[in-house]
Scaffold this active site. Sequence first.
Site, PDB file in Angstrom:
ATOM      1  N   ASN A 352       0.838  -1.141   0.046  1.00 58.10           N
ATOM      2  CA  ASN A 352       0.181   0.165  -0.017  1.00 58.10           C
ATOM      3  C   ASN A 352       0.886   1.322  -0.161  1.00 58.10           C
ATOM      4  O   ASN A 352       0.413   2.391   0.068  1.00 58.10           O
ATOM      5  CB  ASN A 352      -0.983  -0.018   0.947  1.00 58.10           C
ATOM      6  CG  ASN A 352      -1.865  -1.031   1.058  1.00 58.10           C
ATOM      7  OD1 ASN A 352      -2.524  -1.398  -0.160  1.00 58.10           O
ATOM      8  ND2 ASN A 352      -2.451  -1.768   2.143  1.00 58.10           N
ATOM      9  N   HIS A 354       3.116   2.468   1.946  1.00 57.30           N
ATOM     10  CA  HIS A 354       3.499   3.290   3.307  1.00 57.30           C
ATOM     11  C   HIS A 354       4.005   2.282   4.298  1.00 57.30           C
ATOM     12  O   HIS A 354       3.930   1.017   4.091  1.00 57.30           O
ATOM     13  CB  HIS A 354       2.024   3.802   4.111  1.00 57.30           C
ATOM     14  CG  HIS A 354       1.073   2.699   4.395  1.00 57.30           C
ATOM     15  ND1 HIS A 354      -0.277   3.264   4.477  1.00 57.30           N
ATOM     16  CD2 HIS A 354       1.038   1.246   4.590  1.00 57.30           C
ATOM     17  CE1 HIS A 354      -0.972   2.086   4.858  1.00 57.30           C
ATOM     18  NE2 HIS A 354      -0.376   1.219   5.052  1.00 57.30           N
ATOM     19  N   CYS A 389       2.886   6.841   7.319  1.00 60.17           N
ATOM     20  CA  CYS A 389       4.271   7.343   7.259  1.00 60.17           C
ATOM     21  C   CYS A 389       4.925   6.797   5.830  1.00 60.17           C
ATOM     22  O   CYS A 389       4.782   5.847   5.650  1.00 60.17           O
ATOM     23  CB  CYS A 389       5.415   6.816   8.224  1.00 60.17           C
ATOM     24  SG  CYS A 389       7.092   7.097   8.187  1.00 60.17           S
TER      25      CYS A 389
END
Length: 455
Positions: A352, A354, A389
């Site tokens: 994904n 991240h 993040c």
Amino acid sequence: MGGKGEEEAGGGGGEAGRLTKEGSPEWYRRLSASLFFYLEASIDRGKFRCNKSPVGILTVPLSSKFGSGSVNPGGSKPKSSSRGLQVKTNAQAPPKINGTSVGLEGVKLDNDLTISPPPRTFINLLPDWSMLLAAITTIFLAAEKQWMMLDWKPRRPDILIDPFGLGRIVQDGLVYRQNFSIRSYEIGADRTASIETLMNHFQETALNHVKTAGLLGDGFGSTPEMCKKNLIWVVAKMQIMVDRYPTWGDVVQVDTWVCTSGKNGMRRDWLVRDCKTGETLTRASSVCVMMNKQTRKLSKIPGEVRSEIEPYFANSPPIVEEDGRKLQKLDDDSADHIRTGLTPRWSDLDINQHVNNVKYIGWILESAPVPILESHELCTITLEYRRECGRDSVLQSLTAVSGAGISNLADAGDIECQHLLRLENGAEIVKGRTEWRPKHAANFGMVGQIPAENT
């Protein structure tokens, strides 16, 4: 049905390892029978070859009469019909040397034609050794391979066979169960599995649960309807309670199931037990919400997605009682330890795009005081994920030790720490709280002592 198969599998190799009444393995009896068959076939072939006549000798006995007339090797009828000789069409013509017919050994050209086979010598009685050698080589190569596959070493009772692999759905199709063996690269300095190892098991079973249920679409745990709407699951909160960490070589059994959580959330629980004793090792609970993969914003659960996942919801309370205490806010002034300059690696990203939520645990513990890590072990952790993040993020890890601090760890008992993982600009990524107990504590809690089942 299944009991017999398991008994044979546990006997060391199924049918190959089963002993006969005479005490010999069944594969050995089959090998002996096959070898006897090949020997018999080779000997019979050798006898057949012995009965063959050499080149130029007729292979069938002739009882017909012939007189002074000659034999027509072409198979046509002789001129004299009264004392003629009828020969089969596959009979061989007499050999010629320099154009002259040669007499046949053992043939009497009197009124009766008699052709005797060659004398039986030791050489003629030998079987076809090429066929026999090929048969023996094939059999013993197969036997050697079977021997290597069998486990002839005596099993110690404290050594378990690797029963892990693909899991299965149990308890009316609502619980997914999978076993894991603790590998040498999954343990830390304490010779026990790390908290990251346990969280990796949680993530693996969650995805395998979706896959086994037939709901895995083209995404990281997303269902087909979620993929159509570009939706993904993200973890919002997680609680973990560790009663005892498994060690190298232990086989743990992980059970997981899902429940509803509010209007737009889904709760997933895990129960980790020792596969051999059934002792409860770890309990964990998480709450996931949906996020749009393109806009990176949270989303409600669409009706189409809810209809996909609701049949798999279990009606059970959280396996970990929710800690209602509010997580404290940390900053540069209230934190006791700060670690800066933390950056994700490419391997820290998931599909994904991240940072995987398991990686946050390692970053949080980067700022934990080393004396606590040496004298205590993590027993409870609560995490609240605020934002994702990315690959180019630079983070800071902050830790505050509650109570008396680390001045006297020998008499400190349990220790509680507050944690914050943030970006350099101050944006919060994860907030957390950890509880630590002295190592080698004997008062581990045991919840749900249900004997574990081997898969």
